[in-house]
Design a protein around this motif. Structure first.
Motif, short mmCIF file in Angstrom:
data_model
loop_
_atom_site.label_atom_id
_atom_site.label_comp_id
_atom_site.label_asym_id
_atom_site.label_seq_id
_atom_site.Cartn_x
_atom_site.Cartn_y
_atom_site.Cartn_z
N LEU A 273 25.94 43.26 29.58
CA LEU A 273 27.70 43.98 29.35
C LEU A 273 28.94 43.02 28.99
CD1 LEU A 273 25.83 44.22 33.18
CD2 LEU A 273 26.72 46.28 31.67
N GLU A 274 29.59 43.68 29.28
CA GLU A 274 30.78 42.48 28.72
C GLU A 274 31.64 42.08 29.59
OE1 GLU A 274 35.76 43.25 28.41
OE2 GLU A 274 34.09 45.32 27.80
N LYS A 275 31.45 42.17 30.63
CA LYS A 275 31.86 41.18 31.49
C LYS A 275 30.40 40.34 32.05
CE LYS A 275 36.17 43.26 31.61
NZ LYS A 275 37.48 42.59 31.18
N TRP A 276 29.11 40.55 31.96
CA TRP A 276 28.49 39.69 32.56
C TRP A 276 27.35 39.98 30.98
CZ3 TRP A 276 25.01 41.42 37.32
CH2 TRP A 276 24.06 40.59 37.82
N TRP B 81 26.80 48.54 46.83
CA TRP B 81 26.44 48.01 45.78
C TRP B 81 26.14 49.18 44.82
CZ3 TRP B 81 26.15 43.32 44.83
CH2 TRP B 81 25.84 42.36 45.60
N GLN B 82 26.21 50.22 44.45
CA GLN B 82 26.21 51.00 43.46
C GLN B 82 27.44 51.19 42.79
OE1 GLN B 82 24.53 55.41 43.45
NE2 GLN B 82 25.97 56.37 43.94
N ARG B 83 28.47 51.15 43.79
CA ARG B 83 30.02 51.22 43.31
C ARG B 83 29.71 49.92 42.09
NH1 ARG B 83 31.73 51.71 49.07
NH2 ARG B 83 32.30 54.64 48.69
N TRP B 84 29.28 48.57 42.69
CA TRP B 84 29.37 47.46 41.97
C TRP B 84 28.81 47.71 41.48
CZ3 TRP B 84 26.94 43.48 40.85
CH2 TRP B 84 26.85 42.46 40.74
N PHE B 85 27.69 47.94 40.79
CA PHE B 85 26.68 48.32 39.68
C PHE B 85 27.82 49.15 38.61
CE2 PHE B 85 22.87 48.01 42.59
CZ PHE B 85 22.80 46.17 42.43
N LEU B 86 27.57 50.11 39.16
CA LEU B 86 28.84 51.35 38.04
C LEU B 86 29.64 50.37 37.75
CD1 LEU B 86 28.12 54.32 40.35
CD2 LEU B 86 26.84 53.85 37.56
N GLY B 87 30.16 49.31 38.52
CA GLY B 87 31.54 48.77 38.13
C GLY B 87 31.64 47.94 36.69
N TYR B 88 30.25 47.89 36.39
CA TYR B 88 30.23 46.84 35.51
C TYR B 88 29.65 47.73 34.62
CZ TYR B 88 29.63 41.80 36.97
OH TYR B 88 30.46 40.29 37.91
N LEU B 89 28.61 48.28 34.55
CA LEU B 89 29.20 49.37 32.99
C LEU B 89 29.53 50.09 32.91
CD1 LEU B 89 25.64 51.62 34.88
CD2 LEU B 89 25.39 49.96 33.15
N GLU B 90 30.71 50.05 33.51
CA GLU B 90 32.14 50.94 33.14
C GLU B 90 33.06 49.62 32.60
OE1 GLU B 90 33.42 52.39 36.56
OE2 GLU B 90 31.98 54.37 36.16
N GLY B 91 33.17 48.28 32.63
CA GLY B 91 33.12 47.51 31.83
C GLY B 91 34.10 46.14 32.65
N GLU B 92 33.69 46.61 34.37
CA GLU B 92 35.13 45.56 34.63
C GLU B 92 34.37 44.68 35.15
OE1 GLU B 92 35.31 48.74 38.31
OE2 GLU B 92 35.92 50.25 37.05
#
Length: 165
Positions: free
Chosen positions: A120-123, A58-69
């Protein structure tokens, strides 16, 4: 007058790293070896290893959103849990801890260096602060479970004590 974004960013950093409300995440994990990480007992539904794997997912998931993914949401919560119950060796375990702590540091950088109320860009319905708060809450929740498991196995407190600093 204080900048609200800066104050909230500092608050998020404290929540992400752990302070006052719970032991710092780094200290709670620092002395767990891979044998303890995979140790099972009775009716406990998971090991420390499985908890940390889930936290990393979930940390990877959260950070992905913060990085624009735009990370893919799993079809089932079970997809975020590993099937294996222990790490293969000490090196794998230590890398997992390092990745978790590195991700926390990365989230802290976002907390201190971004406009937290920006969507967030994607959310677009979720602000950056919301993702950081969710990550902090999720990690805190599962860290408490790790502490409880350590206590059950008599592996508590860690060096430096178990009380928050």
């Amino acid at each position: 007058m204080t900048n609200a974004n800066e104050v909230f960013g500092e608050t998020l950093v404290k929540s992400l790293k752990g302070e006052r409300g719970h032991i710092p995440i780094e200290r709670a994990l620092s002395d767990i070896d891979y044998e303890l990480a995979g140790k099972q007992i009775g009716e406990l539904p998971y090991t420390i290893y499985q908890l940390l794997s889930h936290m990393l997912y979930w940390q990877r998931w959260f950070l992905g959103y913060l990085e624009g993914e735009q990370p893919v949401l799993p079809k089932s919560a079970m997809e975020s849990w590993p099937e294996e119950d222990k790490p293969t060796n000490e090196e794998e375990w230590n890398k997992m801890i390092e990745e978790l702590l590195s991700g926390v540091d990365q989230a802290c950088e976002f907390a201190m260096n971004t406009q937290l109320d920006e969507p967030l860009e994607k959310w677009p319905t979720e602000p950056k602060a919301g993702i950081l708060r969710n990550m902090a809450s999720h990690n805190s929740y599962h860290l408490a479970e790790i502490v409880l498991i350590r206590r059950i196995f008599g592996a508590w407190p860690p060096p430096g004590g178990g009380y928050p600093s």
